[in-house]
Design an enzyme around this catalytic site. Structure first.
Site, PDB file in Angstrom:
ATOM      1  N   ASN A  12       0.355  -0.868   0.073  1.00 30.95           N
ATOM      2  CA  ASN A  12      -0.196  -0.320  -0.054  1.00 30.95           C
ATOM      3  C   ASN A  12       0.636   0.919   0.369  1.00 30.95           C
ATOM      4  O   ASN A  12       1.517   1.776   1.285  1.00 30.95           O
ATOM      5  CB  ASN A  12      -0.220  -0.324   1.175  1.00 30.95           C
ATOM      6  N   LYS A  14      -0.091   4.446  -0.070  1.00 26.36           N
ATOM      7  CA  LYS A  14      -0.674   5.175   0.515  1.00 26.36           C
ATOM      8  C   LYS A  14      -0.233   7.286  -0.752  1.00 26.36           C
ATOM      9  O   LYS A  14      -0.118   6.415  -1.906  1.00 26.36           O
ATOM     10  CB  LYS A  14       0.021   5.790   1.585  1.00 26.36           C
ATOM     11  N   HIS A  98      -9.639   0.946   5.117  1.00 27.43           N
ATOM     12  CA  HIS A  98      -8.652   1.081   5.928  1.00 27.43           C
ATOM     13  C   HIS A  98      -7.948   1.720   7.298  1.00 27.43           C
ATOM     14  O   HIS A  98      -9.201   2.932   6.961  1.00 27.43           O
ATOM     15  CB  HIS A  98      -7.133   1.828   4.438  1.00 27.43           C
ATOM     16  N   GLU A 100      -6.982   4.465   8.037  1.00 27.10           N
ATOM     17  CA  GLU A 100      -7.018   6.195   7.863  1.00 27.10           C
ATOM     18  C   GLU A 100      -7.563   6.810   7.228  1.00 27.10           C
ATOM     19  O   GLU A 100      -7.969   7.767   7.162  1.00 27.10           O
ATOM     20  CB  GLU A 100      -5.695   6.476   6.493  1.00 27.10           C
ATOM     21  N   GLU A 170      -5.478  -5.268  10.320  1.00 29.80           N
ATOM     22  CA  GLU A 170      -4.015  -4.042  10.930  1.00 29.80           C
ATOM     23  C   GLU A 170      -4.514  -3.288  12.053  1.00 29.80           C
ATOM     24  O   GLU A 170      -5.003  -2.278  12.006  1.00 29.80           O
ATOM     25  CB  GLU A 170      -4.426  -3.376   9.524  1.00 29.80           C
ATOM     26  N   GLY A 176       2.734   2.069  10.732  1.00 28.36           N
ATOM     27  CA  GLY A 176       3.570   3.301  10.348  1.00 28.36           C
ATOM     28  C   GLY A 176       4.135   3.697  12.103  1.00 28.36           C
ATOM     29  O   GLY A 176       5.106   4.475  11.716  1.00 28.36           O
ATOM     30  N   SER A 216       3.424  -2.500  10.164  1.00 34.98           N
ATOM     31  CA  SER A 216       5.260  -2.186  10.519  1.00 34.98           C
ATOM     32  C   SER A 216       6.096  -3.382   9.986  1.00 34.98           C
ATOM     33  O   SER A 216       6.540  -4.381  10.560  1.00 34.98           O
ATOM     34  CB  SER A 216       5.426  -1.860  11.498  1.00 34.98           C
TER      35      SER A 216
END
Ligand code: PEP
Length: 254
Positions: A12, A14, A98, A100, A170, A176, A216
């Site tokens: 991904n 992003k 996701h 985010e 996730e 991240g 991660s």
């Protein structure tokens, strides 16, 4: 790696990579990963690079994914991208829900489930992301959060669509941050999700669904995570932006 289900590793990217830098990355990846046959590989560049990356991937063993998609098929939805537009660019997978998107765009489970149905109608394979925040985990609510997200995001799916759907576990606290879930934490969450799929569908369907881990993932932790019985691949953010680290992760899946 001898696994019940074919592993699927997706990058991904992003909001990273211009067309030029996306092409440089994908050219490195097609060379480095050309020999990989028994792991499914996907890259998800930003929308602006999809067209050129699709051409660069050509007939390679790496498939193309998008990072999101509209719930609508056409019309006055400024800034949105429809399933058919993705199909036209040879996109095969689409990441939905996701964290985010959930966090910065307030995307609820009901929207994720509508997008999931639209993706299937267009023969795109959705990668549906679920995962708890740190405070939810610390409060002992992980299972409750996952159950709500999984049930809410899969509403209305038939068994035949479920087996073509990928779930990405996730944990938000691992995305991240460099803080990866332990193998035990990942396996526990994946087994819980598969148990939910048994309840929502049936044992045979649940056994066919691939559940990726994301958060991660690095070359150094990939093999241990991927060797867990219910971990069927990885959704990789930061480490997918570099050809060498993504390649190393894939090598750890073989
Ligand atoms: C992600 O955002 O899907 C992700 C897993 O990111 P990272 O690998 O950078 O934690």
């Amino acid at each position: 790696m001898n696994k019940e289900r074919n592993l699927i590793i997706a990058g991904n990217w992003k909001m990273n990579k211009t067309v030029a830098t996306a092409l440089a990355l994908v050219n490195d990846l097609t060379l480095a990963l050309a020999h990989v046959t028994d792991v499914d590989l996907v890259v998800c560049p930003p929308f602006t690079a999809l067209s050129e990356v699709a051409k660069a991937l050509g007939g390679s063993n790496i498939r193309l994914g998008a990072q999101d998609m509209s719930e609508h098929n056409t019309g006055a939805y400024t800034g949105e991208i429809a399933a058919e537009m993705l199909k036209e660019l040879s996109v095969r997978f689409v990441i939905l829900g996701h964290s985010e998107r959930r966090q910065y765009h307030q995307e609820p489970d009901a929207l994720v489930s509508r997008k999931t149905r639209v993706a299937h109608a267009a023969s795109l394979q959705p990668i549906i992301c679920v995962g708890e925040t740190l405070s939810q985990r610390e409060a002992g609510h992980m299972e409750q959060v996952l159950e709500t997200q999984v049930r809410g995001s899969l509403t209305g799916l038939h068994k035949s669509q479920m087996v073509e759907t990928i779930i990405a576990y996730e944990p938000v606290w691992a995305i991240g941050t460099g803080q990866t879930a332990s193998t035990e934490q990942a396996q526990e969450a994946h087994a819980f999700i598969r148990g939910l799929l048994v309840k929502l569908f049936d044992e045979a369907t649940a056994r066919r669904v691939r559940i990726q881990y994301g958060g991660s993932v690095r070359p150094s932790n990939a093999r241990e995570l991927l060797s867990q019985p219910d971990v069927d691949g990885a959704l990789v953010g930061g480490a997918s932006l570099d050809a060498q680290s993504f390649t190393e992760i894939v090598k750890n899946a073989i």
